[in-house]
Write an enzyme that holds these catalytic residues in place. Structure first.
Site, PDB file in Angstrom:
ATOM      1  N   ARG A  10       0.840  -1.212   0.000  1.00  0.00           N
ATOM      2  CA  ARG A  10       0.000   0.000   0.000  1.00  0.00           C
ATOM      3  C   ARG A  10       0.866   1.249   0.000  1.00  0.00           C
ATOM      4  NH1 ARG A  10       2.641   2.087   3.163  1.00  0.00           N
ATOM      5  NH2 ARG A  10       2.718   1.905   5.415  1.00  0.00           N
ATOM      6  N   GLU A  58      -0.655   9.896   8.739  1.00  0.00           N
ATOM      7  CA  GLU A  58       0.492   9.072   9.151  1.00  0.00           C
ATOM      8  C   GLU A  58       0.621   9.042  10.664  1.00  0.00           C
ATOM      9  OE1 GLU A  58       1.691   6.645   7.230  1.00  0.00           O
ATOM     10  OE2 GLU A  58       2.256   8.161   5.768  1.00  0.00           O
ATOM     11  N   HIS A  59       0.812   7.839  11.181  1.00  0.00           N
ATOM     12  CA  HIS A  59       0.919   7.598  12.627  1.00  0.00           C
ATOM     13  C   HIS A  59      -0.372   8.008  13.337  1.00  0.00           C
ATOM     14  CE1 HIS A  59       5.081   6.201  12.729  1.00  0.00           C
ATOM     15  NE2 HIS A  59       5.301   7.068  11.768  1.00  0.00           N
ATOM     16  N   ASP A  62      -3.178   5.774  12.855  1.00  0.00           N
ATOM     17  CA  ASP A  62      -4.017   4.562  12.986  1.00  0.00           C
ATOM     18  C   ASP A  62      -4.027   4.017  14.409  1.00  0.00           C
ATOM     19  OD1 ASP A  62      -1.387   3.552  12.688  1.00  0.00           O
ATOM     20  OD2 ASP A  62      -1.944   1.995  11.239  1.00  0.00           O
ATOM     21  N   GLY A  70      11.249  -3.374   3.081  1.00  0.00           N
ATOM     22  CA  GLY A  70      11.749  -2.269   3.913  1.00  0.00           C
ATOM     23  C   GLY A  70      11.596  -0.910   3.262  1.00  0.00           C
ATOM     24  N   GLY A  82       8.767   0.860   3.094  1.00  0.00           N
ATOM     25  CA  GLY A  82       7.626   1.633   3.608  1.00  0.00           C
ATOM     26  C   GLY A  82       6.371   1.439   2.785  1.00  0.00           C
ATOM     27  N   SER A 116       4.700  -1.537   2.874  1.00  0.00           N
ATOM     28  CA  SER A 116       3.994  -2.657   3.519  1.00  0.00           C
ATOM     29  C   SER A 116       4.235  -4.013   2.875  1.00  0.00           C
ATOM     30  CB  SER A 116       2.490  -2.399   3.579  1.00  0.00           C
ATOM     31  OG  SER A 116       2.242  -1.385   4.461  1.00  0.00           O
ATOM     32  N   ASP A 175      -2.210  -1.009   7.349  1.00  0.00           N
ATOM     33  CA  ASP A 175      -1.575  -1.721   6.237  1.00  0.00           C
ATOM     34  C   ASP A 175      -2.326  -3.008   5.896  1.00  0.00           C
ATOM     35  OD1 ASP A 175       0.156   0.313   6.747  1.00  0.00           O
ATOM     36  OD2 ASP A 175       1.834  -0.933   7.387  1.00  0.00           O
ATOM     37  N   TYR A 177       9.478   3.288  16.450  1.00  0.00           N
ATOM     38  CA  TYR A 177       8.031   3.143  16.277  1.00  0.00           C
ATOM     39  C   TYR A 177       7.334   2.881  17.618  1.00  0.00           C
ATOM     40  CZ  TYR A 177       3.607   1.769  14.120  1.00  0.00           C
ATOM     41  OH  TYR A 177       2.293   1.674  13.769  1.00  0.00           O
TER      42      TYR A 177
HETATM   43  C1  GAF Z   1       3.593   1.496   9.657  1.00  0.00           C
HETATM   44  C2  GAF Z   1       2.571   0.761  10.503  1.00  0.00           C
HETATM   45  F1  GAF Z   1       2.581  -0.575  10.203  1.00  0.00           F
HETATM   46  C3  GAF Z   1       1.179   1.346  10.295  1.00  0.00           C
HETATM   47  O1  GAF Z   1       0.257   0.716  11.152  1.00  0.00           O
HETATM   48  C4  GAF Z   1       1.181   2.858  10.508  1.00  0.00           C
HETATM   49  O2  GAF Z   1       1.245   3.168  11.879  1.00  0.00           O
HETATM   50  C5  GAF Z   1       2.320   3.519   9.731  1.00  0.00           C
HETATM   51  O3  GAF Z   1       3.569   2.894   9.983  1.00  0.00           O
HETATM   52  C6  GAF Z   1       2.449   4.984  10.055  1.00  0.00           C
HETATM   53  O4  GAF Z   1       1.325   5.675   9.644  1.00  0.00           O
HETATM   54  O5  GAF Z   1       3.341   1.297   8.295  1.00  0.00           O
END
Ligand code: GAF
Length: 392
Positions: free
Chosen positions: A37, A43-44, A46, A136, A138, A140, A186, A236
């Site tokens: 995806r 971003e950050h 979810d 790696g 970003g 997914s 994701d 993270y």
């Molecule tokens: C990674 C995580 F797997 C997602 O769940 C999300 O938090 C993302 O970072 C940041 O938006 O892809």
């Protein structure tokens, strides 16, 4: 000039050949795929119960294989970038005993899904996986592997078909077997993505709204910085903890429930770093809802403006960008015809996503190549379907 996205049929042919070579010249009976995806904005948010706006990619993980009559599992990966060994053999544990993670690391995503699969008893199987999602990067790759494995298992031992529960089981696999306390975005979009649409996901209610995104005058360009990051690192989980701490001090169940005014009122009680993290999340949730509205009315300028705001907030308040991603965004924004650009995914490397006029693609790629200090890779993408069963 952009990298070609490999055709799914070519990936299936490759996987069939590897299956044939590794498993006594046999042909697999089942084939499935699940996409990576790109997140357009949100971003950050979810894991803070907020909104996200991702779309499924035409980059996919394919899994082919066959059920066998005992409890043995043999899996070969044809993905060259993973560590050796590229084949694992193990026996499914009896009586729901856990399937512990171990080496090689790539197999842990598969073991996690086997453990959290929602129908039992699972039969043994032989399978091959191959992926066009860069590892790696970003985009997914891990969620696409998890969802491909789950979709494969559904063909061997059907569950009730609940798609949200499927995404949640794959998310759990990532928590327990890859050690990444990720949110739901994701896996959700890898299951429920739809061609020609982005998904506005409300991560509190787990309801998704389809946002049409199939205007031929518009292009979604992904630029891979080719700088690798590892979400399993400490950053993270530490962001996640800081958000939970901020919500607790604000007296809220999550930052989704908090307003900027709540945050200002509590300023003296929050460390400045916690304040900055919470500020990003609270504003990003609002920005994502606004961006989805802008996209629905075809206001690409406004959408692009919000993308850049999102990037700046991730850089300055959430501190998950890096110089390479900042360079890529700055270079893209210098080109006439570019609406917006931002880092996408967890951060610390990986990709940017850029929204631009179709006739600006060549000059944008050229400009980024000339101004980026590293070696970028480009993908021109379009919103694609979630996990599919394929014909063989
Ligand atoms: C990674 C995580 F797997 C997602 O769940 C999300 O938090 C993302 O970072 C940041 O938006 O892809």
């Amino acid at each position: 000039m952009a990298s070609l996205v490999p055709r799914v049929t070519d990936l299936v042919s490759e996987a069939r050949q590897v299956f044939h070579d590794n498993f006594d010249g046999l042909d697999p009976e089942v084939a499935v795929c699940a996409p990576g995806r790109v997140n357009l904005i949100g971003e950050h948010t979810d894991y803070n119960q907020g909104f996200v706006l991702p779309m499924a990619l035409p980059l996919v993980t394919v899994m082919v294989g066959s059920r066998i009559s005992d409890k043995n599992v043999s899996i070969v990966t044809a993905t060259k970038a993973v560590e050796e060994p590229r084949r694992v053999d193990f026996v499914l544990p009896k009586d729901n005993q856990p399937l512990s993670p171990g080496q090689p690391n790539w197999a842990n995503y598969i073991k996690g899904v086997l453990q959290h699969y929602r129908a039992k008893p699972l039969p043994g199987f032989k399978a091959v996986v191959v992926s066009s999602v860069p590892l790696g990067g970003g985009l997914s790759s891990s969620a696409s592997l998890e969802v491909a494995v789950y979709t494969f298992l559904q063909q061997l031992c059907p569950d009730d078909g609940d798609k949200v529960a499927k995404a949640e089981a794959c998310q759990k696999a990532e928590h327990t077997h890859a050690g990444v306390p990720c949110g739901i975005m994701d896996q959700f979009v890898s299951v429920l993505g739809m061609e020609g649409h982005a998904l506005l996901i409300d991560c509190r209610s787990l309801e998704a709204t389809l946002v049409p995104l199939a205007d031929p005058s518009l292009v979604i360009l992904i630029t891979n910085s080719n700088v690798r990051h590892s979400l399993t690192g400490s950053e993270y989980p530490s962001r996640r903890r800081q958000c939970e701490e901020a919500a607790a001090i604000l007296g809220k169940t999550s930052l989704r429930e908090a307003s900027l005014k709540d945050l200002e009122d509590t300023k003296g009680r929050l460390e400045s770093v916690t304040f900055r993290r919470a500020r990003h999340v609270i504003e990003e949730i609002k920005r994502t809802a606004e961006a989805a509205e802008a996209l629905k009315r075809g206001d690409y300028r406004e959408f692009g403006r919000l993308m850049v705001e999102s990037h700046n907030s991730l850089r300055d308040y959430y501190e998950v960008s890096c110089s390479e991603l900042d360079e890529l965004v700055s270079a893209a924004m210098e080109v006439d015809g570019v609406y917006g650009s931002r880092m996408t995914g967890g951060g610390f490397g990986g990709c940017t996503v850029t929204l631009l006029e179709a006739d600006a693609v060549d000059r944008t790629i050229q400009h980024i190549k000339e101004h980026y200090s590293g070696s970028p890779t480009f993908y021109i993408t379009k919103p694609s379907d979630g996990a599919q069963i394929l014909s063989l």
